[in-house]
Design a protein around this motif. Sequence first.
Motif, PDB file in Angstrom:
ATOM      1  N   ASN A  21       0.849  -1.185   0.000  1.00 20.91           N
ATOM      2  CA  ASN A  21       0.000   0.000   0.000  1.00 20.91           C
ATOM      3  C   ASN A  21       0.894   1.247   0.000  1.00 20.91           C
ATOM      4  OD1 ASN A  21       0.676   0.823   2.690  1.00 20.91           O
ATOM      5  ND2 ASN A  21      -0.864  -0.557   3.520  1.00 20.91           N
ATOM      6  N   SER A  22       0.291   2.403  -0.195  1.00 20.32           N
ATOM      7  CA  SER A  22       1.080   3.622  -0.357  1.00 20.32           C
ATOM      8  C   SER A  22       1.855   3.986   0.906  1.00 20.32           C
ATOM      9  CB  SER A  22       0.189   4.787  -0.795  1.00 20.32           C
ATOM     10  OG  SER A  22      -0.823   5.001   0.155  1.00 20.32           O
ATOM     11  N   ASN A  23       1.298   3.718   2.082  1.00 18.92           N
ATOM     12  CA  ASN A  23       2.025   4.010   3.323  1.00 18.92           C
ATOM     13  C   ASN A  23       3.272   3.149   3.448  1.00 18.92           C
ATOM     14  OD1 ASN A  23       0.217   5.978   4.120  1.00 18.92           O
ATOM     15  ND2 ASN A  23      -1.021   4.574   5.330  1.00 18.92           N
ATOM     16  N   SER A  24       3.144   1.863   3.128  1.00 15.82           N
ATOM     17  CA  SER A  24       4.291   0.957   3.193  1.00 15.82           C
ATOM     18  C   SER A  24       5.375   1.365   2.208  1.00 15.82           C
ATOM     19  CB  SER A  24       3.852  -0.483   2.905  1.00 15.82           C
ATOM     20  OG  SER A  24       2.936  -0.918   3.882  1.00 15.82           O
ATOM     21  N   VAL A  25       4.949   1.793   1.027  1.00 19.25           N
ATOM     22  CA  VAL A  25       5.911   2.241   0.013  1.00 19.25           C
ATOM     23  C   VAL A  25       6.626   3.503   0.492  1.00 19.25           C
ATOM     24  CG1 VAL A  25       6.151   3.146  -2.331  1.00 19.25           C
ATOM     25  CG2 VAL A  25       4.720   1.147  -1.916  1.00 19.25           C
ATOM     26  N   ALA A  26       5.887   4.417   1.121  1.00 20.17           N
ATOM     27  CA  ALA A  26       6.496   5.654   1.628  1.00 20.17           C
ATOM     28  C   ALA A  26       7.543   5.336   2.693  1.00 20.17           C
ATOM     29  CB  ALA A  26       5.421   6.581   2.193  1.00 20.17           C
ATOM     30  N   VAL A  27       7.221   4.426   3.590  1.00 23.45           N
ATOM     31  CA  VAL A  27       8.175   4.041   4.639  1.00 23.45           C
ATOM     32  C   VAL A  27       9.394   3.373   4.018  1.00 23.45           C
ATOM     33  CG1 VAL A  27       8.521   2.482   6.612  1.00 23.45           C
ATOM     34  CG2 VAL A  27       6.449   3.877   6.472  1.00 23.45           C
ATOM     35  N   ALA A  28       9.165   2.452   3.092  1.00 21.81           N
ATOM     36  CA  ALA A  28      10.273   1.748   2.444  1.00 21.81           C
ATOM     37  C   ALA A  28      11.138   2.712   1.632  1.00 21.81           C
ATOM     38  CB  ALA A  28       9.733   0.626   1.554  1.00 21.81           C
ATOM     39  N   GLY A  29      10.500   3.668   0.962  1.00 25.87           N
ATOM     40  CA  GLY A  29      11.247   4.664   0.199  1.00 25.87           C
ATOM     41  C   GLY A  29      12.121   5.522   1.099  1.00 25.87           C
ATOM     42  N   ASN A  30      11.594   5.911   2.243  1.00 28.73           N
ATOM     43  CA  ASN A  30      12.388   6.691   3.207  1.00 28.73           C
ATOM     44  C   ASN A  30      13.551   5.874   3.746  1.00 28.73           C
ATOM     45  OD1 ASN A  30      11.204   9.259   3.237  1.00 28.73           O
ATOM     46  ND2 ASN A  30       9.526   8.525   4.492  1.00 28.73           N
ATOM     47  N   GLU A  31      13.295   4.612   4.040  1.00 26.12           N
ATOM     48  CA  GLU A  31      14.360   3.738   4.551  1.00 26.12           C
ATOM     49  C   GLU A  31      15.458   3.554   3.501  1.00 26.12           C
ATOM     50  OE1 GLU A  31      14.897   2.541   7.664  1.00 26.12           O
ATOM     51  OE2 GLU A  31      13.184   3.825   8.166  1.00 26.12           O
ATOM     52  N   ALA A  32      15.051   3.344   2.262  1.00 27.86           N
ATOM     53  CA  ALA A  32      16.039   3.190   1.184  1.00 27.86           C
ATOM     54  C   ALA A  32      16.877   4.455   1.059  1.00 27.86           C
ATOM     55  CB  ALA A  32      15.336   2.873  -0.137  1.00 27.86           C
TER      56      ALA A  32
END
Length: 181
Positions: free
Chosen positions: A34-45
Amino acid sequence: MALTEKQEAFCQAYIELGDKSKAYRHAYDADSMNSNSVAVAGNEAFKNPNVSLRIEELQNEIRERNKVKIDDVLSVLADMIRFDISELYDENDNLKSIHDIPKSHRQMISSLKTDHLYGGKEIIGETKEVKTLNKLDVIEKFMKHLGAYEKDNGQKQTNITVSPLMPDEIKKINDSLESTY
């Protein structure tokens, strides 16, 4: 600095798209996220030191190749923010010649279209359509660069601590819920 193929793809996509979530979706298999998970993963990356260094390296290469400084870009964005559409017209509300429009205002024009009005085979008039760039998009890019959203997003973070419940506590909660219905 050794990056995986996906990390390099993330860096390249971030440079092109300017958005951590979009870059993550581009580089990684995120279709089921979902978009929240992608946002978190993008920040972590993005927080990975090797990834951050690579992004900085790519940004420096672009600046050097184009001889563009951040101040130059910010100056153009600032001019776009100050754009006043009246600068495109003369005192009679006619569109000025393109050469009479200040450069900073011409940069806000995304397209010009002229349609001729015919009376038989003779041109009896014309209609000019001017489309300008979306000023809100320009402001958003400026604000992103200045870090205004990062500060705002940081203020919105809420940390919740959840402690495990003991079986007797769960039973009490269930009993109280059942008694209310």
